[in-house]
Design an enzyme around this catalytic site. Sequence first.
Site, PDB file in Angstrom:
ATOM      1  N   LYS A 288      15.227  45.982  33.423  1.00  0.00           N
ATOM      2  CA  LYS A 288      15.325  47.058  34.405  1.00  0.00           C
ATOM      3  C   LYS A 288      15.706  48.352  33.690  1.00  0.00           C
ATOM      4  O   LYS A 288      16.729  48.429  33.017  1.00  0.00           O
ATOM      5  CB  LYS A 288      16.372  46.706  35.468  1.00  0.00           C
ATOM      6  CG  LYS A 288      16.626  47.820  36.485  1.00  0.00           C
ATOM      7  CD  LYS A 288      17.685  47.413  37.489  1.00  0.00           C
ATOM      8  CE  LYS A 288      18.018  48.563  38.414  1.00  0.00           C
ATOM      9  NZ  LYS A 288      19.071  48.212  39.394  1.00  0.00           N
TER      10      LYS A 288
ATOM     11  N   VAL B 163      37.507  24.386  52.099  1.00  0.00           N
ATOM     12  CA  VAL B 163      38.915  24.681  52.356  1.00  0.00           C
ATOM     13  C   VAL B 163      39.169  24.665  53.860  1.00  0.00           C
ATOM     14  O   VAL B 163      38.503  25.369  54.625  1.00  0.00           O
ATOM     15  CB  VAL B 163      39.312  26.043  51.754  1.00  0.00           C
ATOM     16  CG1 VAL B 163      40.760  26.383  52.117  1.00  0.00           C
ATOM     17  CG2 VAL B 163      39.130  26.029  50.240  1.00  0.00           C
TER      18      VAL B 163
ATOM     19  N   GLU C 243      22.354  51.128  44.794  1.00  0.00           N
ATOM     20  CA  GLU C 243      22.426  51.448  43.373  1.00  0.00           C
ATOM     21  C   GLU C 243      22.868  50.242  42.530  1.00  0.00           C
ATOM     22  O   GLU C 243      23.396  50.400  41.431  1.00  0.00           O
ATOM     23  CB  GLU C 243      23.349  52.643  43.133  1.00  0.00           C
ATOM     24  CG  GLU C 243      22.733  53.994  43.502  1.00  0.00           C
ATOM     25  CD  GLU C 243      21.715  54.498  42.478  1.00  0.00           C
ATOM     26  OE1 GLU C 243      21.591  53.857  41.422  1.00  0.00           O
ATOM     27  OE2 GLU C 243      21.064  55.525  42.742  1.00  0.00           O
TER      28      GLU C 243
END
Length: 511
Positions: A81, A189, A346
């Site tokens: 990338k 859990v 982003e």
Amino acid sequence: MNGDPIRKIVIVGGGTAGWMAAAAISKIMGNFPRLTITLVESEAIGTVGVGEATIPQIAAFNKLLELDEREFVRETCATYKLGIEFVDWLRPNHSYVHPFGSYGLDMLGIEFHHFWLRARTLGQDIPLDDFSIAVAAGKAGKFFWPRPDQPNSPLSRLSYAFQFDAGRYARYLRKIAETCGVLRVEGKVTQVLQNSENGHVTAVKLEDGQSVEGELFIDCSGFRSLLLGQTLGIGFTDWTKWLPCDRAVAIPCELGGKREPLTRSTARPAGWQWRIPLQHRIGNGHVYSSAHMEPDEATEMLLANLDGTPLAEPNHLRFTAGHRDKAWDRNVVALGLAGGFLEPLESTAIHLVQSGIARLMSLFPTTAFAQKEIDRYNRETASDYADIRDFLLLHYMASERNDSEFWRYCRALDPPDALKEKLEMFRSSGRVIREHNELFTETSWLSVMVGQGIDPQGYHPVAGMLDEEETRRRVSHIRDVIQTTVGQMPTQEEFLAQNGAAIPASERLNA
């Protein structure tokens, strides 16, 4: 030393965050006397598993783990990338790339973009993208490793990250962590036990009755935030006002379309769509605001804009932009979605896990859990989230789009003070300012501000020291050198094959 050394670390939850923590902590502290690291996860509880894109800081994490890059790329079906392409964000039929690396070549002690700004006033209107080798190579489908040993080559200024299969990545890290001594316990859990005097978590009880005791607990339980949120009651700072997208629908598809080493983000009427090409498939998703679009419409829009046949049923996600008021409370530290969420515009989710681990290692406690260290951890974590929030907000509020209620809302947003100052400074003089050691570089801010149509009214005075002809000549030369260099680079497909990082052709879906 105040307090005894920590001997029992318990990580609750697997997935990317849990196994990143397990692999890194065991690598750093694996030889610490009598230290045990236990990770508790349940196969019955799925992970979000859609975060497939990273930013260049992942290289430091891989280096810490001493990963062989070729093996890592193969095992995770990764691609390279070089940046993120933003399509239709400023206006329909407009695009730009937020690249990794830098633009051009700094001259006379100032950043290159000031010379680019001056050249524009002289009639040389060349797109900023043309001065980034990451953009040029990405759009051409090319890749090669950076060459810091060749300082005069544009390749010396290249950075890169990865796009990978999040499920395979977690399994890959699990192998590393277990090799370093991490114990995995399967189970759901059902109860969290606490010290009655100070509220510290002492153990988690599993469905089969087993209790896993610990001194330091790392909450990687995803959006549930089982330890930090549900058990310790730490509140949540809600940023929906600034980042109104609160839903996503994700779906992988067969390979098709371009195979560029770029993540693509395409603006939609109430949000945006991601496209992440891997070696064996394409990851896709539609992030949207539920106040402006219904789930069925969002799903239909995503399915209508795929490059290949869907490989799974749509996966619907709900989230709220923001973070826990504290990332560390008492003896619990939250990583990943348990501590907060900022949409993947982003590709920062994995980085926030990585920075949280690094910060924990730097401020690693004793059983005394000194408040000074905890306060600093929380302060720095909150700052990380705020810096990323402002950068994401920039994409929305600087748009020219006026074609939907969502975009009109975004354009009318009043930015936080730090973002407002950045914008005012850039508009005034072309200067890009960064506070403290924030994540996004000058290149990142420059690319998005220019890409989103913010036009500076000036440039650094030093850029005027070159005469007009010399300015135009140097700027053109830099662009030409980048184009020549990209022409000599192999395609990403060739690079993967030449370096033993490609997966077998039989594993590719409609390659």
